[in-house]
Design a protein around this motif. Structure first.
Motif, PDB file in Angstrom:
ATOM      1  N   ILE A   1      42.841  23.165  32.063  1.00  0.00           N
ATOM      2  CA  ILE A   1      43.001  24.512  32.605  1.00  0.00           C
ATOM      3  C   ILE A   1      42.107  25.435  31.782  1.00  0.00           C
ATOM      4  N   ASN A   2      41.087  25.979  32.434  1.00  0.00           N
ATOM      5  CA  ASN A   2      40.099  26.784  31.729  1.00  0.00           C
ATOM      6  C   ASN A   2      40.577  28.206  31.470  1.00  0.00           C
ATOM      7  N   TYR A   3      41.289  28.761  32.459  1.00  0.00           N
ATOM      8  CA  TYR A   3      41.706  30.155  32.345  1.00  0.00           C
ATOM      9  C   TYR A   3      43.157  30.305  32.782  1.00  0.00           C
ATOM     10  N   TYR A   4      43.742  31.423  32.399  1.00  0.00           N
ATOM     11  CA  TYR A   4      45.088  31.737  32.874  1.00  0.00           C
ATOM     12  C   TYR A   4      45.183  33.223  33.209  1.00  0.00           C
ATOM     13  N   PHE A   5      46.035  33.523  34.149  1.00  0.00           N
ATOM     14  CA  PHE A   5      46.461  34.890  34.422  1.00  0.00           C
ATOM     15  C   PHE A   5      47.976  34.886  34.349  1.00  0.00           C
ATOM     16  N   ARG A   6      48.503  35.646  33.429  1.00  0.00           N
ATOM     17  CA  ARG A   6      49.949  35.756  33.269  1.00  0.00           C
ATOM     18  C   ARG A   6      50.378  37.099  33.842  1.00  0.00           C
ATOM     19  N   VAL A   7      51.193  37.053  34.866  1.00  0.00           N
ATOM     20  CA  VAL A   7      51.568  38.265  35.581  1.00  0.00           C
ATOM     21  C   VAL A   7      53.087  38.341  35.692  1.00  0.00           C
ATOM     22  N   ASN A   8      53.579  39.523  36.110  1.00  0.00           N
ATOM     23  CA  ASN A   8      55.002  39.658  36.378  1.00  0.00           C
ATOM     24  C   ASN A   8      55.201  40.446  37.665  1.00  0.00           C
ATOM     25  N   PHE A   9      56.422  40.833  37.947  1.00  0.00           N
ATOM     26  CA  PHE A   9      56.711  41.523  39.201  1.00  0.00           C
ATOM     27  C   PHE A   9      55.926  42.825  39.329  1.00  0.00           C
ATOM     28  N   THR A  10      55.763  43.522  38.210  1.00  0.00           N
ATOM     29  CA  THR A  10      55.037  44.788  38.230  1.00  0.00           C
ATOM     30  C   THR A  10      53.606  44.575  38.697  1.00  0.00           C
ATOM     31  N   THR A  11      52.968  43.514  38.230  1.00  0.00           N
ATOM     32  CA  THR A  11      51.585  43.217  38.603  1.00  0.00           C
ATOM     33  C   THR A  11      51.454  43.064  40.109  1.00  0.00           C
TER      34      THR A  11
END
Length: 589
Positions: A296-306
């Motif tokens: 896995i080269n990249y990650y995006f960590r998001v939540n409900f607000t995003t």
């Protein structure tokens, strides 16, 4: 005299125009987001426009003033958008942190209201090498003299507290919320008398790919919280995007939240994949890499607000639904086919599972459909008019290890070829079961045992994308016959979940039984953290005297859950003494 003033005015306009032209062209060049052909066009237009204005002003034509004013206004807008873009791109180069909040609990009817009241007494905890609980204990031990008593699971801690064999307990907030969902009476028994915050710097891995030439993988990790993106929480959404920039093929591979997997570098019980998020994004990444045999080269960590912010910023999205159903969150009626959704509707759509025929599998498909809708909208011409809204909506609502160079390269590529993308979705499957888990040893939970053939098929599809093969698209190229979700109200005319964004929150654990778990060997895990003097010295740096809000009433497993905010007890417990420590984390890789 009048001619001299007019001459000075002409010079002033020329100087302003030339300065603005230089600033605009420099900013465009520095940002490096325009393909070369567009950059040349931009330079030519600016130069030609300035020549026309100069000639008109030198010939003392009134049209010169009008053109000059128009150019100044346009340049102002351009500089504003370029500055907004620059600030946004700088966000991709910032350090990321995770925040673990450890709660000190005491019986609600006790006289203990602050940490100092526990001096000379005892505190129970469950040792876990992949959390920072030892650091939290160290901070407590520096402030008071207290006996630390280790337990095998938190149910034993709480039982001894109730029986008054133990004075206090220490538990990470995410774990406490998880236990509260299945033991709602605990909120009437315990109160929070202190909070210890441990902030750990995440070692961002290098993607090490050319995003316009090489196939790469991005993990979309959606945590079950709103607000501060650094807070740890269960990762209810785990989607791997495999992107081939040459063939314009995107494969979305969803892994159900309850997938029963061995967390990276642990022994003993396996765990739900969603629990990996409690230990940080690196745990999710490394566990999924082992499951799918990928990097896995990249990650995006998001939540409900995003999710809500970005969808509202782009004016809503058109999302395909395989079924007609009413969501628990928001009580929206969705229709089979394409639905135009705002942020809150999309959140309700993406989190629904109880009313869908395939449960968590259907939910994963809905999540992929929302991502498809977002990608379509962001790559459409209409998104240009929402540009500043999108940029502002994303501020401080996500974490990623992608760099500004990665983003600008992708933007330039898309602007250059204006190509459409083929999007294929795939969801891993399994069989429901009840098992003890690494993170929740006290009771059996519902888990999904992975179907090996499903995992192998997913690996095969990923390899096909890497090799340049095109897959069958999962969605129509254009959304047609778009419907608008309707609100559904109760007979009383009120919707119990209306206007409550906080209801789109945590997914409750499913308890299977109350058997006593067998004894297992304690997991052996390398401690991923080291102190970093450049960030913090480990001493008490922060005192937060704000009062902790009382929790919403936890819900049972017949719905999709409410966010749990731990109770700090009686009003007499007036302060929340929150200690904060910052450390640096080596990569778990």
């Amino acid at each position: 005299m009048h001619k001299k003033k007019k001459k000075k005015l002409n010079k002033l306009f020329l100087i302003i125009n030339y300065l603005l032209s230089i600033v605009v062209l420099l900013m465009v060049s520095i940002l490096n987001i325009l393909p070369f052909k567009y950059l040349i066009v931009a330079f030519i237009l600016v130069i030609v426009f300035n020549l026309i204005i100069s000639i008109c002003l030198l010939k003392k034509k009134k049209i010169g003033y009008l053109l000059s004013i128009v150019f100044i206004i346009i340049s102002g807008f351009v500089i504003y958008y370029l500055s907004t873009t620059y600030n946004f791109l700088s966000y991709f180069n910032k350090d990321n942190y995770k925040t673990e909040t450890f709660l000190v609990l005491a019986l609600k009817d006790s006289d203990y209201s602050k940490l100092d009241d526990l001096d000379g007494l005892d505190i129970g905890y469950v040792k876990n090498e992949i959390t920072s609980i030892n650091k939290a204990l160290d901070k407590i031990n520096k402030k008071i003299d207290i006996e630390n008593i280790e337990y095998d699971n938190y149910h034993l801690v709480f039982d001894d507290m109730i029986d008054k064999k133990l004075t206090s307990g220490l538990i990470e907030e995410s774990n406490y919320n998880m236990i509260l969902e299945e033991n709602p009476n605990y909120e009437d028994l315990f109160k929070i008398i202190d909070k210890i915050k441990i902030i750990t710097k995440i070692d961002n891995r290098d993607g090490n790919v050319n995003v316009t030439e090489d196939t790469f993988n991005i993990l979309i990790s959606g945590i079950d919280t709103a607000g501060d993106i650094s807070n740890v929480g269960r990762s209810d959404v785990n989607i791997v995007l495999t992107i081939n920039p040459k063939t314009k093929q995107i494969l979305m591979t969803s892994i159900p939240r309850d997938y029963y997997v061995q967390l990276y570098n642990t022994t003993g019980y396996k765990d739900k994949l969603t629990h990996a998020g409690i230990y940080g994004i690196d745990m999710s990444i490394n566990t999924i890499e082992e499951l799918l045999d990928i990097n896995i080269n990249y990650y995006f960590r998001v939540n409900f607000t995003t999710l809500e912010n970005i969808i509202d910023a782009i004016g809503g999205v058109d999302v395909y639904s395989e079924y007609s159903f009413v969501s628990y969150i928001g009580s929206y009626q969705f229709y089979k086919g394409y639905n135009h959704m705002n942020g809150n509707q999309a959140l309700g759509f993406a989190r629904e599972r109880k009313t869908l025929p395939e449960g968590d599998i259907s939910r994963a498909k809905n999540q992929q459909a929302v991502i498809d809708g977002i990608i379509r909208k962001l790559t459409s011409f209409s998104s240009i008019t929402k540009y500043s809204n999108v940029i502002n909506s994303l501020k401080d609502t996500f974490q990623t290890n992608m760099t500004d160079n990665d983003i600008t390269s992708l933007i330039k590529m898309q602007l250059n070829d204006n190509a459409s993308w083929n999007i294929t979705s795939n969801v891993l499957s399994g069989t429901g079961a009840s098992e003890y888990t690494y993170s929740y040893k006290g009771q059996k939970l519902y888990v999904m045992i992975p179907d090996d053939s499903s995992v192998n098929d997913a690996i095969d599809l990923i390899n096909q994308v890497v090799s340049g093969q095109m897959l069958d698209g999962s969605y129509d190229k254009e959304a047609t016959d778009i419907k608008n979700p309707d609100k559904v109200y109760t007979n009383s005319g009120n919707n119990n979940s209306n206007d409550k964004k906080e209801e789109a929150t945590k997914e409750p654990e499913e308890i299977i039984d109350n058997e006593t778990p067998p004894v297992e060997d304690k997991p052996q895990v390398d401690d991923p953290q080291i102190d970093d003097p450049s960030i913090g010295d480990g001493e008490d740096n922060t005192n937060d005297d704000s009062q902790i809000d009382n929790p919403d009433t936890p819900v049972d497993d017949n719905n999709n859950g409410s966010e749990q905010t731990p109770d700090n007890g009686e009003d007499s417990s007036s302060s929340d003494n929150s200690d904060e420590q910052v450390t640096n984390q080596n990569s778990l890789n």
